[in-house]
Enzyme design. Structure first.
Site, PDB file in Angstrom:
ATOM      1  N   GLU A   5      38.035  60.705  31.114  1.00 47.86           N
ATOM      2  CA  GLU A   5      38.686  59.978  32.201  1.00 47.86           C
ATOM      3  C   GLU A   5      38.481  60.669  33.545  1.00 47.86           C
ATOM      4  OE1 GLU A   5      39.635  57.070  32.048  1.00 47.86           O
ATOM      5  OE2 GLU A   5      39.727  56.785  29.886  1.00 47.86           O
ATOM      6  N   CYS A  56      33.580  39.890  35.596  1.00 49.09           N
ATOM      7  CA  CYS A  56      34.081  39.783  36.969  1.00 49.09           C
ATOM      8  C   CYS A  56      33.453  40.888  37.814  1.00 49.09           C
ATOM      9  CB  CYS A  56      35.611  39.889  36.963  1.00 49.09           C
ATOM     10  SG  CYS A  56      36.403  39.317  38.474  1.00 49.09           S
ATOM     11  N   CYS A  99      31.639  33.621  35.984  1.00 50.41           N
ATOM     12  CA  CYS A  99      32.960  32.988  35.859  1.00 50.41           C
ATOM     13  C   CYS A  99      33.032  32.017  34.667  1.00 50.41           C
ATOM     14  CB  CYS A  99      33.315  32.249  37.145  1.00 50.41           C
ATOM     15  SG  CYS A  99      33.551  33.361  38.555  1.00 50.41           S
ATOM     16  N   CYS A 151      34.446  33.609  31.704  1.00 50.35           N
ATOM     17  CA  CYS A 151      35.682  34.371  31.894  1.00 50.35           C
ATOM     18  C   CYS A 151      36.857  33.718  31.175  1.00 50.35           C
ATOM     19  CB  CYS A 151      35.996  34.491  33.382  1.00 50.35           C
ATOM     20  SG  CYS A 151      37.498  35.437  33.714  1.00 50.35           S
ATOM     21  N   CYS A 172      42.501  31.730  37.557  1.00 49.78           N
ATOM     22  CA  CYS A 172      42.004  32.466  38.726  1.00 49.78           C
ATOM     23  C   CYS A 172      42.045  31.573  39.968  1.00 49.78           C
ATOM     24  CB  CYS A 172      40.580  32.943  38.457  1.00 49.78           C
ATOM     25  SG  CYS A 172      39.855  33.869  39.814  1.00 49.78           S
TER      26      CYS A 172
END
Length: 396
Positions: free
Chosen positions: A64, A224, A231, A234, A240
């Site tokens: 991370e 995205c 899209c 998605c 959205c």
DNA sequence: AAGTCGTGGAA
DNA sequence: TTTCCAAGACT
């Protein structure tokens, strides 16, 4: 008293049944399309952890931190090399900062490596007499992780949700972009962070935080995307607002960026009479902190590049040199400036080098240069130097 | 609270 | 080619 502010113009709340439906659709998409081969998110036998099952926080923590402002595919080889050299927290604590920086060279944002090394000592202290190989010995709360150097809310949240499957929202670059489009946020994301954190927290699936957070980041990275988002694939296209109003390209709203200054830097590869070359270690603070380099500095408008090198080496190391032939000139961009490095071979004349503006300096044989951590631009200079020396010894 | 901090992938 | 910008943190 509730005073309307700019941020209230997009204050946003979904109904709970809508959120539940969105969570379910995202997780279904994730099962089919998500990135499931991320090495630090698998158990030691290579299988996926069960819901709620803890993973070893050590490898996740390292990953991370490496992932801050750095793409997944860039991190993977660095992480694997790291885990081979420092397989456990104890191995890391027993290492040296020099060795840690060696494993970070080329990855950028070098303060991450030094803060990571510092945090390792604090973590081992926090774990105390418990077994650092057992996940339950590690902290699993936001406050403890965020108190460590180099770990902010997003990194802490990633560690906690990934390692312990605990419900913790994230707000990384992927989420900022997804959320901005989802609610058609009219403001630059960095000027409404508390609202964005609230949105991330609203959406979080508290039953599956590990998979949900990963799914949302995968959605940002794979669907995205910043440019040309897919899209039609998605799972949230019907939720959205930017998509519904055909304004995907208008989000996220970008804040104005200042132009990058352009500078010429004169660098000296200074040879001593015995064939060694001079390198120095930069101060911990500032650009490339703690990394080694060939000395040099910024060219002033009224001087030529050879004068720059003579002056800089005099100011920084109190030595006198004779500037010889050009080794290489290369353009290199940092986050906030564009540089052109002009590197000349130099001959040492007089003065014992003094690290006036660095931590230390050292004469080393060219074949010893690979024992020191260098930033990317210097690695290119070293390659050029090796070619130069090879041609010197093997003239055609 | 805007500036500072690297590098390389992708268009 | 230039430009954008990434699994952000710190001051």
């Amino acid at each position: 008293m509730n005073i309307p502010s700019g941020e209230d113009s997009f204050d946003f709340a979904w109904k709970s049944d809508k959120i539940t439906a969105m969570q379910k659709r995202l997780l279904v998409w994730f099962q089919v399309n998500g990135r499931h081969e991320i090495p630090w998110k698998l158990k030691s036998d290579g299988s996926k952890p069960q819901q709620g099952e803890a993973l070893n926080p050590y490898g996740i923590w390292i990953a991370e931190v490496m992932l801050q402002q750095t793409q997944l595919k860039v991190v993977v080889p660095y992480w694997e090399n790291w885990m081979e050299s420092f397989p456990t927290l104890r191995d890391l604590v027993n290492a040296t900062e020099h060795k840690v920086l060696m494993h970070w060279q080329g990855l950028g944002y070098y303060s991450r490596a030094r803060r990571l090394f510092s945090a390792a000592k604090s973590l081992l202290e926090w774990i105390g007499d418990a077994d650092p190989l057992a996940p339950e010995s590690w902290p699993n709360d936001l406050e403890t992780w965020m108190a460590l150097p180099g770990i902010g809310r997003t990194t802490a949240g990633s560690i906690i949700s990934s390692a312990f499957d605990r419900p913790t929202p994230l707000l990384d670059g992927n989420l900022k972009r997804v959320l901005s489009r989802l609610v058609a946020n009219p403001m630059p994301m960095n000027s409404c962070l508390s609202r964005s954190w609230d949105l991330s927290n609203q959406l979080l699936d508290r039953q599956n935080p590990r998979d949900f957070n990963q799914a949302l980041m995968d959605l940002g990275a794979m669907v995205c995307k910043p440019h040309n988002p897919n899209c039609c694939e998605c799972p949230w296209k019907l939720d959205c607002i930017a998509y519904a109003s055909s304004r995907i390209k208008d989000f996220p709203v970008k804040s104005s960026s200042s132009p990058m200054p352009n500078q010429v830097i004169g660098i000296g590869v200074v040879f001593n009479n015995d064939g060694t070359v001079l390198i120095d270690q930069r101060l911990d603070e500032g650009l490339l902190g703690g990394m080694w380099e060939f000395p040099g500095g910024k060219k002033e408008p009224e001087e030529n590049i050879k004068e720059t090198i003579v002056r800089e080496l005099r100011e920084e190391l109190a030595i006198e040199v004779e500037v010889g032939e050009l080794l290489i000139a290369l353009d290199h961009s940092y986050s906030h400036k564009k540089l052109c490095f002009v590197v000349h071979i130099c001959r040492w004349i007089s003065g014992d080098p003094v690290p006036l503006e660095s931590q230390q300096c050292r004469w080393v044989r060219p074949d010893e240069l690979n024992q020191y951590p260098f930033p990317a631009a210097n690695s290119k200079m070293i390659s050029a130097l090796k070619n130069y020396l090879q041609q010197k010894t093997n003239p055609l």
